[in-house]
Design a protein around this motif. Structure first.
Motif, PDB file in Angstrom:
ATOM      1  N   LYS A  41      41.893  39.821  27.661  1.00 44.72           N
ATOM      2  CA  LYS A  41      40.898  38.874  28.046  1.00 44.72           C
ATOM      3  C   LYS A  41      40.442  39.110  26.592  1.00 44.72           C
ATOM      4  O   LYS A  41      39.500  37.913  26.603  1.00 44.72           O
ATOM      5  CB  LYS A  41      40.080  39.031  29.194  1.00 44.72           C
ATOM      6  CG  LYS A  41      41.310  39.306  30.523  1.00 44.72           C
ATOM      7  CD  LYS A  41      39.850  38.905  31.829  1.00 44.72           C
ATOM      8  CE  LYS A  41      41.127  39.273  32.774  1.00 44.72           C
ATOM      9  NZ  LYS A  41      40.354  39.369  34.451  1.00 44.72           N
ATOM     10  N   GLN A  42      39.517  39.866  26.210  1.00 40.01           N
ATOM     11  CA  GLN A  42      38.269  40.483  25.050  1.00 40.01           C
ATOM     12  C   GLN A  42      39.018  39.150  24.028  1.00 40.01           C
ATOM     13  O   GLN A  42      38.516  38.860  23.369  1.00 40.01           O
ATOM     14  CB  GLN A  42      38.623  41.597  23.928  1.00 40.01           C
ATOM     15  CG  GLN A  42      40.284  42.161  24.094  1.00 40.01           C
ATOM     16  CD  GLN A  42      39.116  43.944  23.800  1.00 40.01           C
ATOM     17  OE1 GLN A  42      38.546  44.357  22.946  1.00 40.01           O
ATOM     18  NE2 GLN A  42      39.884  44.284  24.519  1.00 40.01           N
ATOM     19  N   GLU A  45      39.672  35.212  25.048  1.00 39.90           N
ATOM     20  CA  GLU A  45      37.598  34.467  24.491  1.00 39.90           C
ATOM     21  C   GLU A  45      37.894  34.189  23.276  1.00 39.90           C
ATOM     22  O   GLU A  45      37.317  33.254  23.018  1.00 39.90           O
ATOM     23  CB  GLU A  45      37.210  35.633  25.472  1.00 39.90           C
ATOM     24  CG  GLU A  45      37.171  35.752  26.606  1.00 39.90           C
ATOM     25  CD  GLU A  45      36.288  36.774  26.894  1.00 39.90           C
ATOM     26  OE1 GLU A  45      35.360  38.108  25.883  1.00 39.90           O
ATOM     27  OE2 GLU A  45      35.633  37.241  27.772  1.00 39.90           O
ATOM     28  N   LYS A  46      38.597  34.613  21.648  1.00 39.44           N
ATOM     29  CA  LYS A  46      38.254  34.029  20.581  1.00 39.44           C
ATOM     30  C   LYS A  46      39.512  33.027  20.732  1.00 39.44           C
ATOM     31  O   LYS A  46      39.579  33.109  18.995  1.00 39.44           O
ATOM     32  CB  LYS A  46      38.159  35.453  20.053  1.00 39.44           C
ATOM     33  CG  LYS A  46      37.152  37.116  20.411  1.00 39.44           C
ATOM     34  CD  LYS A  46      37.499  37.767  19.464  1.00 39.44           C
ATOM     35  CE  LYS A  46      35.627  38.808  19.606  1.00 39.44           C
ATOM     36  NZ  LYS A  46      36.274  39.819  18.910  1.00 39.44           N
TER      37      LYS A  46
END
Length: 299
Positions: A41-42, A45-46
């Motif tokens: 997810k991290q 998100e980018k």
């Protein structure tokens, strides 16, 4: 051009991804390999793509590598199972048939020490030697980065949490090393992947180390400057070191690793006049003093 980063959730992986983004690479062409969907997810998100794959599962890697053209293969952190992990990655990379360039984070060894077989950290180097051989025989174009000991390891593992109060207590003797920081190494790897003249990097081995050499005595002087008080460096004998750490409840595995690296430093196994890092960075690498000030001035 698709670039997949293995070990993307680790520090080297995250640094590499940040450099790719900062150098203007389209996030959609960067693929972060993670073991579990939740860890991706991290990166999503980018704007990055995420694929699921595990070093322990060759089939998952074959699936994850489909269509990938460039692969930053960050070595496994599992020392005990590293040989099998690396073998799975290399076999999967070969099987997909699309990878045009594989960049591998290996480990620096002195040739004479490697030949003698007398290194206290031979168990660290062996999986990398095997991996390098497999990569060279795979038929995939490669660049092997023989990374010296991270400067980061001094502060993360060897100095201890209270180094600015108690000084350095570590069995490194008078050994010196050309330690380099993890971020510089990650940037060098990214520069290779993005170089318009890829041909010059293909099927090459680079020594990734610093231009300056430093001792733990040097480190103590820098830390004294940072703290404003005189901090000492003590290099105990192995038995004293082991007993002291055991008394503090440090796990035996950590103590054994610390001793092994301490003896290697004593033996100057991380001291070398050879380095390609400055050339790959187009600048001088971060010095020990710069790194320690950046690390401890925040505290």
């Amino acid at each position: 051009m698709s670039i997949l980063i293995t070990g993307s959730t680790g520090k080297f992986g995250k640094n590499s991804i940040e450099f790719l983004l900062s150098k203007g690479v389209d996030p959609k062409s960067i693929i972060a390999l993670v073991r579990e969907e939740s860890k991706g997810k991290q990166f999503q998100e980018k704007g990055l793509n995420v694929r699921i794959g595990d070093y322990t599962n060759e089939e998952s890697l074959v699936k994850a590598f489909q269509g990938i053209e460039k692969l930053l293969f960050i070595s496994s952190s599992d020392i005990e199972n590293r040989i099998d992990h690396h073998n799975n990655v290399i076999k999967a990379a070969k099987q997909v048939g699309t990878i045009k360039h594989l960049v591998y984070t290996s480990f620096f060894r002195k040739e004479e020490v490697e030949k003698s077989g007398n290194s206290s950290i031979g168990f660290v180097g062996k999986p990398h030697i095997i991996a390098e051989d497999l990569i060279e025989k795979s038929g995939i174009n490669y660049t092997i980065l023989q990374n010296i000991l991270y400067t980061d390891f001094l502060t993360e593992f060897f100095f201890g949490e209270k180094v600015l109060e108690n000084g350095i207590f570590f069995p490194a003797g008078n050994g010196i090393g050309n330690y380099a920081i993890r971020k510089d190494m990650a940037e060098a790897a990214v520069n290779i992947l993005l170089d318009e003249n890829q041909q010059k990097h293909l099927n090459k081995k680079y020594i990734i180390s610093n231009e300056e050499s430093s001792s733990f005595e040097d480190a103590a002087k820098i830390l004294s400057e940072i703290s404003g008080k005189t901090l000492s460096y003590t290099s105990p004998d192995v038995a004293t070191f082991e007993n002291t750490l055991t008394g503090f409840g440090v796990p035996p595995v950590y103590i054994q690793l610390s001793v092994a690296f301490g003896l290697a430093i004593q033996n100057n196994e991380f001291n070398t006049l050879k380095t390609d890092l400055s050339t790959l960075l187009n600048r001088k690498p971060t010095t020990l003093k710069q790194f320690l000030f950046e690390t401890y001035k925040k505290q």
